[in-house]
Design an enzyme around this catalytic site. Structure first.
Site, short mmCIF file in Angstrom:
data_model
loop_
_atom_site.label_atom_id
_atom_site.label_comp_id
_atom_site.label_asym_id
_atom_site.label_seq_id
_atom_site.Cartn_x
_atom_site.Cartn_y
_atom_site.Cartn_z
CE LYS A 78 -1.60 -1.32 4.08
NZ LYS A 78 -0.61 -2.29 4.60
CG HIS A 206 1.37 -1.01 12.02
ND1 HIS A 206 1.95 0.20 12.37
CD2 HIS A 206 1.61 -1.15 10.69
CE1 HIS A 206 2.50 0.75 11.30
NE2 HIS A 206 2.31 -0.05 10.27
CD GLU A 283 2.16 -6.53 8.41
OE1 GLU A 283 1.61 -5.42 8.58
OE2 GLU A 283 1.63 -7.60 8.72
N1 PLP Z 1 1.15 -3.00 7.82
C1 PLP Z 1 -0.09 -2.51 7.96
C2 PLP Z 1 -1.18 -3.43 8.36
C3 PLP Z 1 -0.34 -1.15 7.73
O1 PLP Z 1 -1.59 -0.68 7.86
C4 PLP Z 1 0.74 -0.31 7.33
C5 PLP Z 1 0.52 1.10 7.08
O2 PLP Z 1 -0.52 1.65 7.24
C6 PLP Z 1 2.01 -0.89 7.17
C7 PLP Z 1 2.19 -2.22 7.44
C8 PLP Z 1 3.20 -0.08 6.73
O3 PLP Z 1 3.55 0.83 7.69
P1 PLP Z 1 4.85 1.73 7.52
O4 PLP Z 1 4.79 2.35 6.19
O5 PLP Z 1 4.77 2.70 8.62
O6 PLP Z 1 6.03 0.85 7.67
#
Ligand code: PLP
Length: 447
Positions: A78, A206, A283
């Site tokens: 994402k 998270h 993640e």
């Molecule tokens: N995992 C989940 C479920 C998330 O919702 C997000 C971001 O919203 C991420 C991972 C990635 O987070 P980051 O970009 O802070 O590493």
């Protein structure tokens, strides 16, 4: 006349890959803006453009492996689903965190093994769960009892990961208001999963995106340990710990750097989960994507605000802004650039980012990385649409610039391109690829 003067050192002979030069980001920016002939070109090379340095993604990966060798990254798609970024990460052997059917489909189409995907969205559409089942994407998160019933119906053989609530008070983007089972509720959820005959294999969390307190990870690890013990009592055999995202990409000493997080997270995992049988994943999104993308924008128009205020429209919004009327004798400027809040800069709205404009070219002179010995004036920077929410900053401080000059903004890879729109008919900014590390070309060629 319009031909690019860029000396493209061509990467790879694979036809399906776009060109990847081996120039520095500065060289790519320079060759592009200096080749612009605004009077003769029809090619719209005054459009804003983004330079993606794949070498930076590779370096981030090596940095990860050095400091958190026990944790396998599952990149959060994402954050930025740029195809070259994904291709490189696939070639480097990371897994992927997907939030939707389309993200899963994209990765499967690119040849990713379903076991390297975690469907990490605790609240999923039924048909998407069915799609995951059909394609053998087994790992998925949940944090509520309705989800368990849905999964029982559409994918009873899924491997479930319980997402727990964390303290996200030290993060720029908070997620705990929306997701995560509280420790008061995890027992009930695990018990229900047991009764439904579902397989729960571990815990995820998270700490919030853009986490600026490394201790948030330690606290979350302790919570995860609690839930592992609870699961053992209920007869589960947990073997997966997913420490989520939130990782800083910064190398600046006074920020919470990735190294600082790793220096407490790694030992906390080893202390609470000493067994090698516990597979640990994360993640990360921002960590990989943010530092690799730089955007260059063209100043398409400007207005001198004080003149407007004095002569024409005293009720204008900006009159309320003290930075513009605060007894300074200089004019304050409003610059209009050709990417904005509805495009790449949507991160200002959705991702709570503050972006920093820097001068790339002024009156034909290329100035990347240089500090100008000229007075700076306060300025607003607006995006190109006709909407007044489309404002990139109301606190800019820049030397006097003119239409035709260029600005650039660094670290623009996270939560930017992925949510960009074409509102008002503007195109999305094109991406030019380069790599500052030659290994990337071999890695991509061998993939
Ligand atoms: N995992 C989940 C479920 C998330 O919702 C997000 C971001 O919203 C991420 C991972 C990635 O987070 P980051 O970009 O802070 O590493």
């Amino acid at each position: 006349k319009c031909e690019s003067t860029q000396k493209d050192v061509l990467s790879t002979n694979k036809n399906d890959l776009p060109r990847i030069s081996m120039l520095s980001v500065e060289e790519v920016l320079k060759s592009h803006v200096l080749s612009l002939d605004i009077d003769n070109c029809e090619a719209e090379n005054d459009n804003a453009f983004i330079v993606a340095d794949l070498g930076e993604i590779y370096r981030q990966h090596l940095r990860w492996q050095t400091h958190l060798p026990r944790i396998k990254p599952f990149y959060a798609v994402k954050c930025n689903a740029d195809p070259m970024l994904l291709k490189l990460l696939i070639a480097l052997g990371t897994g992927f965190d997907c939030a939707s059917k389309t993200e899963i489909q994209t990765l499967l189409n690119m040849g990713v093994d379903p076991s390297n995907i975690i469907y990490a969205n605790p609240c999923k559409q039924g048909s998407f769960i069915r799609f995951a089942a059909e394609h053998d994407v087994k790992m998925m998160t949940f944090d509520n009892v309705e989800e368990l019933h849905k999964i029982k119906r559409f994918f009873p053989n899924a491997q479930l990961v319980i997402r727990i609530l964390t303290d996200d008070s030290k993060a720029v983007v908070k997620l705990s208001a929306k997701f995560g089972a509280s420790l008061d509720n995890t027992g009930f959820l695990l018990q229900t999963a047991r009764e439904l005959g579902l397989s729960v294999i571990g815990v995820s969390f998270h700490v919030g995106s853009g986490c600026y307190d490394e201790n948030a990870y330690v606290d979350a690890i302790n919570r995860a340990r609690f839930v592992f013990d609870q699961a053992t009592e209920l007869g589960f055999n947990f073997h997966l710990l997913d420490v989520g995202g939130g990782f800083s990409f910064s190398r600046k000493n006074n920020d919470v750097t990735f190294e600082k997080i790793a220096s407490v997270l790694g030992p906390a995992i080893d202390k609470c989960f000493p067994s090698d049988n516990i597979h640990v994943i994360a993640e990360p999104g921002r960590y990989y994507a943010a530092p690799a993308f730089t955007i260059a924008t063209h100043i398409i128009a400007r207005r001198i605000v004080r003149r407007d205020l004095d002569e024409h429209i005293p009720n204008m919004d900006v009159i309320q802004d003290e930075t513009l009327v605060a007894g300074d004798d200089h004019p304050s400027f409003m610059y209009y650039i050709n990417d904005g809040l509805y495009g790449t800069f949507n991160c200002i709205l959705f991702d709570h980012q503050i972006v920093t404009p820097k001068v790339l070219m002024k009156e034909g002179k290329f100035l990347f990385g240089e500090t100008l010995d000229e007075p700076e004036y306060n300025c607003f920077i607006w995006g190109p649409t006709c909407d007044s929410i489309d404002c990139i900053t109301k606190n800019g401080s820049l030397p006097e610039l003119l239409p035709g000059d260029w600005l650039y903004f660094e670290e623009m890879g996270a939560y930017t391109i992925s949510a960009s729109t074409k509102f008002n008919g503007f195109r999305k900014s094109k991406i030019i690829y380069t790599t500052t590390d030659p290994h990337v070309l071999t890695i991509l060629d061998d993939a």
